[in-house]
Design a protein around this motif. Structure first.
Motif, short mmCIF file in Angstrom:
data_model
loop_
_atom_site.label_atom_id
_atom_site.label_comp_id
_atom_site.label_asym_id
_atom_site.label_seq_id
_atom_site.Cartn_x
_atom_site.Cartn_y
_atom_site.Cartn_z
N GLU A 194 0.82 16.04 -1.32
CA GLU A 194 -0.59 16.42 -1.38
C GLU A 194 -1.36 15.56 -2.38
O GLU A 194 -2.49 15.14 -2.11
N SER A 195 -0.74 15.27 -3.51
CA SER A 195 -1.37 14.41 -4.51
C SER A 195 -1.56 13.00 -3.96
O SER A 195 -2.64 12.41 -4.11
N LEU A 196 -0.53 12.45 -3.33
CA LEU A 196 -0.65 11.13 -2.72
C LEU A 196 -1.73 11.12 -1.65
O LEU A 196 -2.51 10.15 -1.55
N ALA A 197 -1.79 12.16 -0.85
CA ALA A 197 -2.80 12.23 0.23
C ALA A 197 -4.21 12.15 -0.36
O ALA A 197 -5.07 11.44 0.18
N ARG A 198 -4.44 12.86 -1.46
CA ARG A 198 -5.77 12.81 -2.11
C ARG A 198 -6.08 11.40 -2.62
O ARG A 198 -7.18 10.90 -2.44
N HIS A 199 -5.09 10.77 -3.25
CA HIS A 199 -5.32 9.43 -3.80
C HIS A 199 -5.51 8.39 -2.70
O HIS A 199 -6.37 7.52 -2.81
N ILE A 200 -4.71 8.48 -1.66
CA ILE A 200 -4.82 7.52 -0.55
C ILE A 200 -6.18 7.67 0.15
O ILE A 200 -6.79 6.69 0.55
N ALA A 201 -6.67 8.91 0.27
CA ALA A 201 -7.94 9.17 0.96
C ALA A 201 -9.16 8.83 0.11
O ALA A 201 -10.25 8.64 0.64
N SER A 236 -4.09 2.22 -4.21
CA SER A 236 -2.76 2.58 -4.71
C SER A 236 -1.68 1.75 -4.03
O SER A 236 -1.70 1.60 -2.82
N TRP A 237 -0.76 1.27 -4.84
CA TRP A 237 0.37 0.48 -4.35
C TRP A 237 1.68 1.19 -4.71
O TRP A 237 1.80 1.79 -5.78
N ALA A 238 2.66 1.06 -3.84
CA ALA A 238 4.03 1.46 -4.15
C ALA A 238 4.71 0.23 -4.72
O ALA A 238 4.59 -0.87 -4.17
N ILE A 239 5.41 0.40 -5.83
CA ILE A 239 6.22 -0.68 -6.40
C ILE A 239 7.59 -0.59 -5.76
O ILE A 239 8.23 0.46 -5.81
N PRO A 280 0.82 -1.21 0.00
CA PRO A 280 0.00 0.00 0.00
C PRO A 280 0.86 1.27 0.00
O PRO A 280 1.87 1.35 0.70
N MET A 281 0.46 2.23 -0.80
CA MET A 281 1.13 3.53 -0.87
C MET A 281 0.89 4.27 0.44
O MET A 281 -0.20 4.20 1.00
N THR A 282 1.91 4.99 0.92
CA THR A 282 1.77 5.83 2.11
C THR A 282 2.34 7.21 1.82
O THR A 282 3.07 7.40 0.84
N LEU A 283 2.04 8.15 2.69
CA LEU A 283 2.60 9.50 2.53
C LEU A 283 4.12 9.50 2.67
O LEU A 283 4.79 10.37 2.12
N ASP A 284 4.67 8.50 3.35
CA ASP A 284 6.13 8.39 3.48
C ASP A 284 6.80 8.11 2.13
O ASP A 284 8.01 8.23 2.01
N ASP A 285 6.02 7.74 1.12
CA ASP A 285 6.56 7.47 -0.22
C ASP A 285 6.71 8.74 -1.06
O ASP A 285 7.21 8.67 -2.19
N ALA A 286 6.31 9.88 -0.53
CA ALA A 286 6.28 11.11 -1.33
C ALA A 286 7.63 11.46 -1.95
O ALA A 286 7.70 11.77 -3.15
N ALA A 287 8.71 11.40 -1.21
CA ALA A 287 10.03 11.78 -1.76
C ALA A 287 10.44 10.83 -2.87
O ALA A 287 10.95 11.26 -3.92
N ALA A 299 12.13 -6.30 -4.32
CA ALA A 299 12.12 -7.27 -3.22
C ALA A 299 13.33 -6.99 -2.33
O ALA A 299 14.44 -6.81 -2.82
N GLY A 300 13.10 -6.90 -1.04
CA GLY A 300 14.18 -6.66 -0.09
C GLY A 300 14.54 -5.20 0.12
O GLY A 300 15.43 -4.89 0.90
N ASP A 301 13.86 -4.28 -0.58
CA ASP A 301 14.12 -2.85 -0.43
C ASP A 301 12.77 -2.14 -0.43
O ASP A 301 12.03 -2.22 -1.40
N ASP A 302 12.42 -1.46 0.63
CA ASP A 302 11.10 -0.87 0.78
C ASP A 302 10.94 0.48 0.09
O ASP A 302 9.89 1.10 0.16
N THR A 303 11.96 0.96 -0.61
CA THR A 303 11.90 2.26 -1.29
C THR A 303 11.04 2.16 -2.55
O THR A 303 11.29 1.29 -3.40
N ALA A 304 10.07 3.04 -2.68
CA ALA A 304 9.18 3.03 -3.86
C ALA A 304 9.97 3.40 -5.11
O ALA A 304 10.72 4.37 -5.12
N ILE A 305 9.79 2.60 -6.16
CA ILE A 305 10.37 2.92 -7.47
C ILE A 305 9.28 3.23 -8.48
O ILE A 305 9.55 3.49 -9.64
N GLY A 306 8.04 3.21 -8.03
CA GLY A 306 6.92 3.50 -8.90
C GLY A 306 5.61 3.28 -8.18
O GLY A 306 5.59 3.05 -6.97
#
Length: 176
Positions: free
Chosen positions: A50-57, A63-66, A15-22, A69-76
């Motif tokens: 702000e865009s992520l917040a609208r989509h998550i809400a 929405s999923w963060a891509i 699941p996408m989170t606001l922590d994925d914004a950067a 495997a083994g690295d939690d940093t969103a690449i997409g």
């Protein structure tokens, strides 16, 4: 409701989170990556947050963060939206440019389609692309989507009025 975690051979879709914004800002600020989107590249990480917040809400979208495997940093990102009752869902996806050309988008979208069709029982999955977005159009075609329509003058975007191609995949056509 938060979407489930999905896994594939090389990827984890969570699941996408606001922590994925950067991390997602690397896509949303990239002029080349955003060329075919309906909005201009983002100027700041705060705009992406702000865009992520609208989509998550928005309960209509999942929405999923891509991540690798083994690295939690969103690449997409991946998104799914049930457009009509009767199991019809629209999908969208994006990927940080440094990860283009490695099959990650194809793998992530295929895993999402598996979830939507095989696990949730969707009868139709569709996507909307710009006719000049060759990479996305090739991706959808390679996954078995049929080009169903060409809508002229469909979107007013940051690069002008654009056409849309509509791609569709029926459950019985999904053979992966």
């Amino acid at each position: 409701m938060s979407p489930p975690v999905l896994e594939s051979a090389r990827l984890r879709l969570r699941p996408m989170t606001l922590d994925d914004a950067a991390a997602i800002h690397l896509v949303y600020a990239d002029e080349m990556a955003m060329r075919w989107w309906s909005h201009a590249p983002h100027i700041s990480v705060e705009e992406t947050r702000e865009s992520l917040a609208r989509h998550i809400a928005d309960p209509a979208w999942r929405s999923w963060a891509i991540t690798l495997a083994g690295d939690d940093t969103a690449i997409g990102s991946l998104a799914a939206h049930e457009k009509r009752q009767g199991k019809v869902v629209e999908i969208g996806y994006s990927l940080v440019r440094s990860h283009w050309g490695q099959g990650y988008a194809r793998e992530a979208v295929a895993r999402l389609i598996d979830r939507l069709i095989r696990e949730e029982g969707m009868r139709r999955v569709f996507a909307d692309t710009d006719p000049e977005n060759d990479a996305s159009n090739r991706l959808l075609e390679s996954l078995g989507f049929a080009r169903e329509g060409h809508l002229r003058g469909e979107w007013e975007t940051h690069i002008g009025v654009r056409d849309s191609l509509i791609w569709g995949l029926l459950a019985e056509e999904w053979t992966r």
